[in-house]
Design a protein around this motif. Structure first.
Motif, PDB file in Angstrom:
ATOM      1  N   ARG A 271      19.632  -3.640  34.534  1.00 59.90           N
ATOM      2  CA  ARG A 271      20.215  -3.721  33.327  1.00 59.90           C
ATOM      3  C   ARG A 271      20.939  -5.025  33.732  1.00 59.90           C
ATOM      4  O   ARG A 271      21.377  -5.584  32.532  1.00 59.90           O
ATOM      5  CB  ARG A 271      22.136  -2.950  33.848  1.00 59.90           C
ATOM      6  CG  ARG A 271      21.989  -1.461  33.444  1.00 59.90           C
ATOM      7  CD  ARG A 271      22.791  -0.583  33.969  1.00 59.90           C
ATOM      8  NE  ARG A 271      21.983   1.094  33.767  1.00 59.90           N
ATOM      9  CZ  ARG A 271      22.308   2.326  33.736  1.00 59.90           C
ATOM     10  NH1 ARG A 271      23.604   2.034  35.169  1.00 59.90           N
ATOM     11  NH2 ARG A 271      22.481   3.268  33.196  1.00 59.90           N
ATOM     12  N   PRO A 454      22.017  -5.032  28.752  1.00 58.45           N
ATOM     13  CA  PRO A 454      23.293  -3.820  29.305  1.00 58.45           C
ATOM     14  C   PRO A 454      24.130  -4.723  29.767  1.00 58.45           C
ATOM     15  O   PRO A 454      25.176  -4.865  29.255  1.00 58.45           O
ATOM     16  CB  PRO A 454      22.768  -2.944  30.131  1.00 58.45           C
ATOM     17  CG  PRO A 454      21.626  -3.000  29.435  1.00 58.45           C
ATOM     18  CD  PRO A 454      20.688  -4.101  29.316  1.00 58.45           C
ATOM     19  N   GLN A 573      23.974   1.941  28.115  1.00 57.90           N
ATOM     20  CA  GLN A 573      23.408   1.252  29.560  1.00 57.90           C
ATOM     21  C   GLN A 573      24.487   0.808  30.092  1.00 57.90           C
ATOM     22  O   GLN A 573      25.237   0.598  31.280  1.00 57.90           O
ATOM     23  CB  GLN A 573      22.565   0.666  29.102  1.00 57.90           C
ATOM     24  CG  GLN A 573      21.653   1.367  28.870  1.00 57.90           C
ATOM     25  CD  GLN A 573      20.610   2.165  30.396  1.00 57.90           C
ATOM     26  OE1 GLN A 573      20.657   2.023  31.163  1.00 57.90           O
ATOM     27  NE2 GLN A 573      20.900   3.718  30.209  1.00 57.90           N
TER      28      GLN A 573
END
Length: 636
Positions: A271, A454, A573
């Motif tokens: 992420r 994210p 996410q």
């Protein structure tokens, strides 16, 4: 520009071979016969820039076009800059030593935000107006590409056009445009309008940023009908032929070896990782193509070491047969894997290609606890790491270097202490197999939230928040006999501002350069105080961009750039961080519906199969490759 003037400078600077050109495999073409003249510029020292494969690929593509001259230029070190300014010698290209301002296009590669002030310095040294609005018909068009272009706004005042995405096809289209412009005598204003029609190209001059009464970014508005509201990144459907005739530098560079890009893209879904988002989908070369490229590289360069490049090399679905073919065909070739997964399989692969003494193996667990690794979607367990370490030390490796990040969202001091504990356990395993020769190094970087990830909404820890974490790591690693290194939080802070800034940050970049900032990626040149003064002088609050958590519904300065992964997916996410819910790698599993499966640029005119189909085929290949694992173990 007289050659004698340049030769006179070379005798007075360090590493003069940075500026001479004439290297093996460099291309010198007839300047006068060329209809298109393009300079590829890397805003860092030659030693760094010559290791950039992207520059080498574009150089090769452009110089294969008969009427195109493509040459290179790098940022001169401070001793050379002083001599150039004293003697009034403008920045020149390496191949024919023509001043940079005599080219039709100057294309910069943006790989690291801390090189931005070097861009301004190079333009100034070349005699090209630093501010795009001050350029005339007599000046080259200045373009930029690379990962930094995915938030172009902090450099919007200086760049005429940004190429978003992969450049192998678009550079040929740009060369065609230049040819037309010169034939028709097209003025600068019309040239910029023509660039608006090139897919994947963003021209900042035709957009205006809007802010609310509090000075917060609202939107980027097109000023002319031709300017698209959203610029979609360019993607090459199939990897072009590998670069097999790279320039061989006269001096040692950062990556002084031959290299083959075996795979582009990564879908592990970490992420924090921008590259994993902006280079999707995954595209692979066959083992046969890699082996042939290796043969050509050895013949064309004389290197005896080959690097298999990828964001995650051992994720290649046919890495086992590829390694087998390379070791059988080239028994004396040293092969390196710069990026591997943290598991015993990857160690087996690394061991299979190791030649001679086995020194340091690099692994990247990224976080010190399972909870935090789940939060960042780094699908690695303690067992994976310790198993990989045991496998490596057992097979004769004497050192392991581990990369971690600090300042991650939801991180606690317990998570940081987990880094020390992992280092201690790995060191114990090393002593078990290689005794006092076992070396374990822990290296940490500070989180820099990047656009199109994210974590683009995450806040960055302040220096005061990072300090106790670094002290804990320093003391804990020393007690465990583990080496430790870390990044200066002040560097990371400036990088975060340049990563997430809007167009007003351009003014701060200009002011910082005017006050002497350059080579900010080099500790001996970086001045935090200079940047502080620059932000204050232009009225930009850097903490607003770095040290607050952004609302997922607020407009982002890079919303006009479509990397293929949707904002809705990234938002989901980001929300999953706090629940530590993970997603699998769609490279060998189910589609995660990130948006790439519907990205029009993937399809092209011939109806190319979309990302889902491609991923399915790669998954099938990967499952088939498992049958080779027994053979790999025999090879080891």
């Amino acid at each position: 520009m007289p050659t004698v003037a340049i030769d006179g400078l070379l005798a007075r600077v360090s590493k003069p071979s940075r500026y001479t050109g004439g290297e093996w495999n460099s291309v010198v073409k007839d300047w006068e016969a060329a209809k298109v003249r393009i300079a590829l510029a890397y805003p860092d020292a030659y030693d760094i820039g010559m290791s950039n494969m992207g520059l080498g690929i574009l150089y090769d593509i452009l110089n294969r076009i008969e009427d195109v001259v493509c040459e290179r230029v790098f940022a001169p070190w401070d001793d050379m800059e002083a001599e150039m300014r004293r003697e009034g010698v403008p920045l020149w290209s390496l191949e024919t030593r023509h001043p940079l301002r005599e080219f039709d296009l100057v294309g910069f590669t943006f790989q690291y935000e801390m090189t931005y002030t070097n861009v301004l310095n190079m333009l100034d040294l070349a005699g090209i107006p630093v501010l795009a609005r001050e350029r005339t018909d007599e000046d080259p068009i200045v373009i930029a590409g690379g990962s930094g272009a995915f938030n172009p706004e902090p450099m919007a005042l200086f760049i005429d056009a940004f190429v978003i995405g992969e450049g192998e096809e678009v550079v040929v289209e740009l060369a065609d445009l230049v040819r037309t412009w010169k034939r028709e005598g097209t003025p600068r204003e019309q040239r910029l309008r023509d660039l608006l029609r090139v897919p994947g190209v963003y021209v900042p001059a035709f957009y205006e940023a809007r802010y609310d009464d509090a000075g917060h970014f609202l939107a980027l508005e097109p000023l002319v009908p031709e300017a698209p509201r959203v610029i979609r990144r360019r993607i090459v459907e199939k990897l072009p032929p590998p670069l097999v005739k790279p320039i061989v530098p006269f001096l040692q560079t950062v990556h002084d070896r031959a290299a083959v890009e075996i795979q582009r893209g990564c879908t592990q879904g970490c992420r924090f990782c921008q590259a994993g988002m902006i280079y999707r989908p995954t595209r692979e070369r066959s083992p046969e193509e890699v082996v042939q490229a290796a043969a050509d590289l050895m013949a064309n360069t004389g290197y005896d070491e080959l690097s298999l490049l990828s964001l995650s090399t051992t994720d290649h679905s046919e890495i086992v047969p590829m390694v087998q073919m390379l070791t059988e065909r080239f028994p004396n070739l040293k092969v390196s894997l710069p990026s591997t997964r943290v598991d015993t399989f990857s160690v087996d692969v690394a061991n299979a290609i190791a030649k001679g003494k086995k020194h340091t193996l690099t692994l990247a667990p990224e976080a010190g606890s399972q909870r935090l690794r789940n939060a960042i979607n780094k699908l690695v367990s303690d067992a994976d790491l310790l198993g990989a370490a045991e496998n490596a030390f057992q097979r004769g490796w004497t050192g392991i270097k581990m990369y971690f990040m600090v300042g991650l969202p939801t991180e606690t001091m317990e998570d940081v202490a987990g880094i020390v504990e992992l280092g201690k356990q790995v060191k114990a395993i090393g002593k078990k197999y290689v005794g006092g020769r076992a070396r374990v190094r822990v290296s940490t970087s500070n989180l820099v939230p990047k656009p199109h990830t994210p974590f683009q909404w995450a806040r960055q820890d302040t220096a005061e928040e990072l300090e106790p974490k670094h002290f804990l790591l320093k003391d804990g690693c020393r007690a465990a006999g583990v080496e430790f290194s870390w990044n200066d939080p002040r560097d990371s802070f400036i990088e975060a501002v340049l990563s997430r800034g809007d167009r007003r940050v351009s003014e701060a970049v200009y002011e910082a350069w005017r006050r002497g900032a350059k080579f900010d990626a080099w500790s001996e040149h970086f001045s935090f105080e200079t940047w502080q003064a620059a932000f204050a002088a232009v009225g930009v609050d850097p903490a607003w961009f770095a040290h607050r958590e952004w609302d997922t519904r607020e407009p982002l300065p890079w919303d006009h750039i479509d990397c293929g992964v949707t904002k809705a997916y990234l938002r989901g996410q980001w929300l999953a961080v706090h629940s530590t819910k993970t997603v699998g790698d769609c490279h060998h599993g189910a589609c995660n519906v990130c948006g790439m499966q519907n990205f029009d640029a993937l399809r092209g005119e011939k109806g190319v199969a979309d990302c889902v189909v491609k991923v399915g085929k790669l998954a099938e290949l990967r499952r088939g490759a498992r049958k080779y694992e027994g053979e790999l173990l025999e090879l080891v």
